[in-house]
Design an enzyme around this catalytic site. Structure first.
Site: not given
Length: 323
Positions: A138, A135, A251, A79, A273, A225
């Site tokens: 949001c 992105n 992902g 976060s 990522g 992850g």
């Protein structure tokens, strides 16, 4: 149906791909938020297919309260809250850094309104920026804080506004936290997106059983992850089947085998990522492993993998011809 291509003896595998208005040397790039300039001390940045920056906002942002990260059994919940030094700082200081390298620079942006998204896309249409990644996970303050990417209508509206504001290739990063990601992806295509990134993190939380308090300062965060890979893979498969624009898979990708799965499901490229935090050389490992996989299977061009999954509708004799 895409069948395997025989690799001529002694020839190298072609990893070049065309993705959303860009020609990439290979289909491997970082996921936004997991990559920064300091990695040039660890890996050869010129080997990547593209650069994707951490999401930036127009104004300075400090980010969410700490703690901002906690681990799960097979993943990470964050976060972070999109901390940003602002658009001007990025354009004046970060963009010049990437001009020294060959891969194209894709800039991830976030904004609270449709007009702000369009203005950011316009103001980042500068030398050194090859594409915009929006992105849209949001909150939209004009819609009571609902995420743009939660609804097809909002997705199409914000995408169309950015499309009018810039001639750069426009990639739209979707959220998995919606009831119908295919409808949202199609809305992005209708709005003028050149590609969609599937997908962002999955909304999650953890609680400390000793203190009875959430493990994140902001209570909720995004799960990434290995734990999210099967879900992201499913979404890529569904979206690639319905879109004419490229899908970029994101992902839980940590290995070349993971990347191959996403390509087989229909992704034209992949973003790596969370695993970079654990293994900073992960992207290079994926690139090398992807080349080795193709060579071992006699595949001359990595594009032969894209969409080549032998699904339940494939006849047995057709399935044998795939790869």
């Amino acid at each position: 149906m895409v069948t395997a291509m025989s690799s001529p003896a002694g020839s190298s595998v072609s990893l070049a791909v065309d993705v959303g208005g860009l020609r990439l040397a290979n289909p491997v790039m970082p996921a936004s938020g997991t990559f920064a300039e300091g990695l040039d001390k660890v890996i050869d940045l010129n080997r990547l297919g593209a650069f994707v920056t951490k999401t930036i906002t127009r104004e300075f942002r400090a980010g969410n309260p700490v703690p901002r990260v906690c681990e799960t059994t097979e993943g990470l919940i964050n976060s972070i809250g999109i901390p940003s030094k602002g658009l001007d700082y990025f354009r004046d200081n970060v963009v010049p850094f990437y001009r020294a390298f060959s891969p194209p620079l894709v800039v991830s942006i976030s904004a609270p309104t449709v007009d702000d998204f369009a203005a950011m896309a316009r103001d980042l249409t500068v030398a050194g920026v090859a594409a915009i990644e929006a992105n849209i996970s949001c909150p939209n303050i004009e819609e009571d804080g609902r995420s743009f990417a939660m609804e097809p209508r909002l997705t199409e509206t914000v995408t169309a506004a950015m499309r009018k504001a810039t001639a750069l290739p426009l990639w739209v990063k979707l959220t998995p936290n919606t009831g119908d990601i295919v409808a949202v992806a199609r809305a992005a295509e209708v709005g003028g997106a050149d590609a969609v990134v599937v997908a962002n993190t999955i909304l999650a939380m953890r609680i400390d059983t000793e203190t009875f308090r959430p493990k994140l300062g902001n209570v909720l965060g995004g799960l990434s992850g290995p734990a999210v890979k099967p879900i992201a893979l499913r979404m890529v498969y569904q979206c690639a089947d319905k879109l004419t624009i490229p899908v970029i898979g994101c992902g839980g990708i940590a290995t070349a085998e993971d990347a191959v799965e996403f390509l087989l499901a229909g992704a034209r490229a992949v973003q790596v990522g969370t695993t970079t935090f654990v293994r900073p050389t992960a992207m290079i490992d994926v690139i090398e492993g992807l080349s080795a996989f193709c060579a071992r299977r006699g595949i001359a061009d990595v594009n032969a993998l894209v969409g080549a999954v032998a699904d339940g509708n494939t006849a047995p004799e057709e399935a044998e011809a795939v790869l």
